[in-house]
Design an enzyme around this catalytic site. Structure first.
Site, PDB file in Angstrom:
ATOM      1  CG  ASN A  81      22.754 -99.200  -8.679  1.00 52.66           C
ATOM      2  OD1 ASN A  81      23.262 -99.078  -7.556  1.00 52.66           O
ATOM      3  ND2 ASN A  81      23.451 -99.071  -9.796  1.00 52.66           N
TER       4      ASN A  81
ATOM      5  CE  LYS B 203      23.351 -95.405 -10.564  1.00 56.56           C
ATOM      6  NZ  LYS B 203      23.465 -94.618 -11.775  1.00 56.56           N
TER       7      LYS B 203
ATOM      8  CG  HIS C  58      26.556 -99.783 -12.878  1.00 58.64           C
ATOM      9  ND1 HIS C  58      26.964 -98.505 -13.168  1.00 58.64           N
ATOM     10  CD2 HIS C  58      25.197 -99.746 -12.827  1.00 58.64           C
ATOM     11  CE1 HIS C  58      25.891 -97.723 -13.272  1.00 58.64           C
ATOM     12  NE2 HIS C  58      24.812 -98.454 -13.074  1.00 58.64           N
TER      13      HIS C  58
ATOM     14  CD  GLU D  19      27.052 -94.906 -12.149  1.00 56.93           C
ATOM     15  OE1 GLU D  19      26.964 -95.444 -11.031  1.00 56.93           O
ATOM     16  OE2 GLU D  19      26.104 -94.309 -12.695  1.00 56.93           O
TER      17      GLU D  19
ATOM     18  CD  GLU E 286      22.042 -99.806 -15.829  1.00 58.30           C
ATOM     19  OE1 GLU E 286      21.021 -99.624 -15.189  1.00 58.30           O
ATOM     20  OE2 GLU E 286      23.179 -99.554 -15.383  1.00 58.30           O
TER      21      GLU E 286
ATOM     22  N   GLY F 141      21.500 -91.419 -15.521  1.00 57.95           N
ATOM     23  CA  GLY F 141      21.571 -90.211 -14.692  1.00 57.95           C
ATOM     24  C   GLY F 141      21.458 -88.924 -15.490  1.00 57.95           C
TER      25      GLY F 141
ATOM     26  CB  SER G   5      16.802 -91.575 -17.435  1.00 59.27           C
ATOM     27  OG  SER G   5      18.040 -90.927 -17.204  1.00 59.27           O
TER      28      SER G   5
ATOM     29  N   GLY H 271      18.129 -96.222 -11.064  1.00 56.05           N
ATOM     30  CA  GLY H 271      19.047 -95.470 -10.218  1.00 56.05           C
ATOM     31  C   GLY H 271      18.294 -94.407  -9.437  1.00 56.05           C
ATOM     32  N   GLY H 272      18.364 -93.164  -9.914  1.00 59.78           N
ATOM     33  CA  GLY H 272      17.811 -92.011  -9.192  1.00 59.78           C
ATOM     34  C   GLY H 272      16.391 -92.212  -8.667  1.00 59.78           C
TER      35      GLY H 272
HETATM   36  P1  13P Z   1      19.467 -93.649 -13.422  1.00 55.98           P
HETATM   37  O1  13P Z   1      18.122 -94.350 -13.287  1.00 55.98           O
HETATM   38  O2  13P Z   1      19.714 -92.657 -12.348  1.00 55.98           O
HETATM   39  O3  13P Z   1      19.659 -93.104 -14.803  1.00 55.98           O
HETATM   40  O4  13P Z   1      20.597 -94.767 -13.221  1.00 55.98           O
HETATM   41  C1  13P Z   1      20.518 -95.935 -13.949  1.00 55.98           C
HETATM   42  C2  13P Z   1      21.505 -96.900 -13.437  1.00 55.98           C
HETATM   43  O5  13P Z   1      22.704 -96.716 -13.588  1.00 55.98           O
HETATM   44  C3  13P Z   1      21.009 -98.073 -12.699  1.00 55.98           C
HETATM   45  O6  13P Z   1      22.018 -98.995 -12.474  1.00 55.98           O
END
Ligand code: 13P
Length: 263
Positions: A14, A16, A100, A102, A172, A178, A218, A239-240
């Site tokens: 993802n 983002k 999600h 967020e 999640e 994050g 993470s 994510g990251g």
């Molecule tokens: P991170 O891997 O950056 O923690 O993000 C997870 C996420 O929200 C994937 O959708």
């Protein structure tokens, strides 16, 4: 749907709100080049809407699939700023992330909206990646399982077992997104096991066993192996660490390595 145990390990990136079209195409092409090393894993790239087209061109004719980060539930209409399921499909997506955290926490998405979006994805032949997870406060006050189950029930309201069996879910924990704080393998397995149990109770074991349940929060190359080894963890929503080809591919490879050792 196939039983999840015969499904390849799943790694979805993802991205983002990162990477404009040129940068996104470059990252996608590094991932496509390296995908042979992670052969046997299902790789999905989820760029921002404006980069879907450039990534689609790069992944066409490869084994790497494309997903969108969100969509509206209506096929068309006066919904300024929204993107419809048909548009997501037309952009070449096979997957779409729904609910999600967020979107839920920063943009006010509700369980009811999530439910409409899941139904819209299924009727458009898109696979929803249905996200849920508890906040730190909910975890600390012992309400994790209640919260997860209420999101599950509301998100899947009105769907039968056959439809549910086509869904990918992503646990999640909000406190792990994050933050560099990951759920321990045991914490993640506890929730994944509860989710699988709740699905089995409501829809029967056969359909519940088809649902792929991802962990997200993470995920990094050095924790992917121990997480994936857990019984009910079928892959990752990253994510990251998905913003760099080498770390994303290493996560997929760690999942493949752990897959062989699965109980
Ligand atoms: P991170 O891997 O950056 O923690 O993000 C997870 C996420 O929200 C994937 O959708």
């Amino acid at each position: 749907m196939t039983n999840r145990n015969s499904h390849p390990p799943f790694a979805a990136g993802n991205w983002k709100m990162h990477l404009a079209s040129g940068e996104a195409a470059r990252l996608a092409s590094e991932i496509v080049k390296g995908a042979a090393d992670a052969a046997g894993a299902e790789l999905v790239l989820i760029p921002p809407f404006t980069s879907l087209d450039s990534v689609r061109r790069v992944v066409a004719d490869s084994s790497v699939a494309l997903g969108a980060q969100n969509m509206h539930w209506e096929d068309k209409g006066a919904f300024t700023g929204e993107v419809s399921p048909l548009m997501v499909k037309d952009a070449g997506c096979r997957y779409v992330v729904i609910g999600h955290s967020e979107r839920r926490h920063l943009f006010g998405e509700t369980d009811g909206g999530v439910n409409k979006k899941i139904k819209a994805a299924l009727r458009t032949d898109l696979t929803p990646i249905f996200c849920l997870g508890e906040t730190l406060e909910e975890r600390q006050s012992g309400r994790t399982i209640d919260r997860i189950e209420s999101q599950l029930i509301a998100g899947l309201e009105g769907l039968d077992g056959e439809s549910v069996s086509k869904i990918v879910m992503a646990y999640e924990p909000v406190w792990a997104i994050g933050t560099g704080r990951t759920a321990t393998p045991a914490q993640a397995q506890e929730v994944h096991g509860q989710l699988r149990g709740a699905l089995s109770e409501r829809y029967g074991k056969q359909d519940a066993d088809c649902v792929i349940i991802l962990y997200g929060g993470s995920v990094k190359p050095d924790n992917a192996f121990s997480l994936f080894r857990e019984k009910d963890i079928d892959g990752f929503l990253v994510g990251g660490a998905s913003l760099e080809a080498s770390s994303f591919l290493r996560i997929a490879k760690e999942a493949l390595r752990a897959h062989k050792e699965k109980p």
